[in-house]
Design a protein around this motif. Structure first.
Motif, PDB file in Angstrom:
ATOM      1  N   HIS A  66     108.049  64.171  -8.218  1.00 17.67           N
ATOM      2  CA  HIS A  66     106.315  63.854  -8.540  1.00 17.67           C
ATOM      3  C   HIS A  66     106.318  64.346  -7.367  1.00 17.67           C
ATOM      4  O   HIS A  66     107.001  64.828  -5.954  1.00 17.67           O
ATOM      5  CB  HIS A  66     106.523  62.498  -7.728  1.00 17.67           C
ATOM      6  CG  HIS A  66     107.103  61.493  -9.315  1.00 17.67           C
ATOM      7  ND1 HIS A  66     107.401  60.211  -9.438  1.00 17.67           N
ATOM      8  CD2 HIS A  66     106.844  62.128 -10.900  1.00 17.67           C
ATOM      9  CE1 HIS A  66     107.840  60.219 -10.713  1.00 17.67           C
ATOM     10  NE2 HIS A  66     108.152  60.870 -11.311  1.00 17.67           N
ATOM     11  N   ASN A  79     106.833  54.761  -9.417  1.00  9.24           N
ATOM     12  CA  ASN A  79     105.840  55.426  -8.777  1.00  9.24           C
ATOM     13  C   ASN A  79     104.026  55.484  -9.173  1.00  9.24           C
ATOM     14  O   ASN A  79     103.993  55.570 -10.507  1.00  9.24           O
ATOM     15  CB  ASN A  79     105.698  57.212  -8.857  1.00  9.24           C
ATOM     16  CG  ASN A  79     105.034  57.956  -8.428  1.00  9.24           C
ATOM     17  OD1 ASN A  79     104.265  57.192  -7.686  1.00  9.24           O
ATOM     18  ND2 ASN A  79     104.785  59.434  -7.772  1.00  9.24           N
ATOM     19  N   TYR A  82     102.034  57.908 -10.748  1.00 12.34           N
ATOM     20  CA  TYR A  82     102.426  58.787 -11.578  1.00 12.34           C
ATOM     21  C   TYR A  82     101.853  59.096 -12.679  1.00 12.34           C
ATOM     22  O   TYR A  82     100.586  58.089 -13.198  1.00 12.34           O
ATOM     23  CB  TYR A  82     103.975  58.401 -12.212  1.00 12.34           C
ATOM     24  CG  TYR A  82     104.234  59.094 -13.248  1.00 12.34           C
ATOM     25  CD1 TYR A  82     104.795  60.775 -12.412  1.00 12.34           C
ATOM     26  CD2 TYR A  82     104.340  58.808 -14.472  1.00 12.34           C
ATOM     27  CE1 TYR A  82     105.296  61.535 -14.012  1.00 12.34           C
ATOM     28  CE2 TYR A  82     104.344  59.567 -15.219  1.00 12.34           C
ATOM     29  CZ  TYR A  82     104.705  60.916 -15.110  1.00 12.34           C
ATOM     30  OH  TYR A  82     105.995  61.579 -16.212  1.00 12.34           O
TER      31      TYR A  82
END
Length: 82
Positions: A66, A79, A82
């Motif tokens: 990421h 996240n 994302y």
């Protein structure tokens, strides 16, 4: 989450100053260092019976890829960018 991070680290400033701090902070942020407003909770809360995967680049190689991790404060930590 990013605004909460700035407000939490600079509670004494006015909104106009916080805006400047926000852009300065995240323009210079050392990505992919994650942004989190609280520690990552690995284990589910007591009243939750289901264990779910939590964002952790040491245990999940995909998380390590990421580019801009902005972590959610609630379990399971993910996240949000994302």
């Amino acid at each position: 989450i990013l605004v909460a991070w700035v407000c939490r680290h600079h509670p004494e400033h006015k909104p106009s100053t916080l805006l400047r701090i926000f852009f300065r902070t995240f323009a210079m942020w050392e990505w992919p260092r994650p942004v989190s407003i609280c520690p990552v909770q690995k284990d589910p809360p007591v009243d939750v019976r289901i264990s779910m995967p939590v964002w952790d680049p040491r245990e999940n190689p995909r998380d390590a890829t990421h580019l801009m991790p902005i972590l959610t404060p609630a379990y399971p930590c993910m996240n949000s960018a994302y």
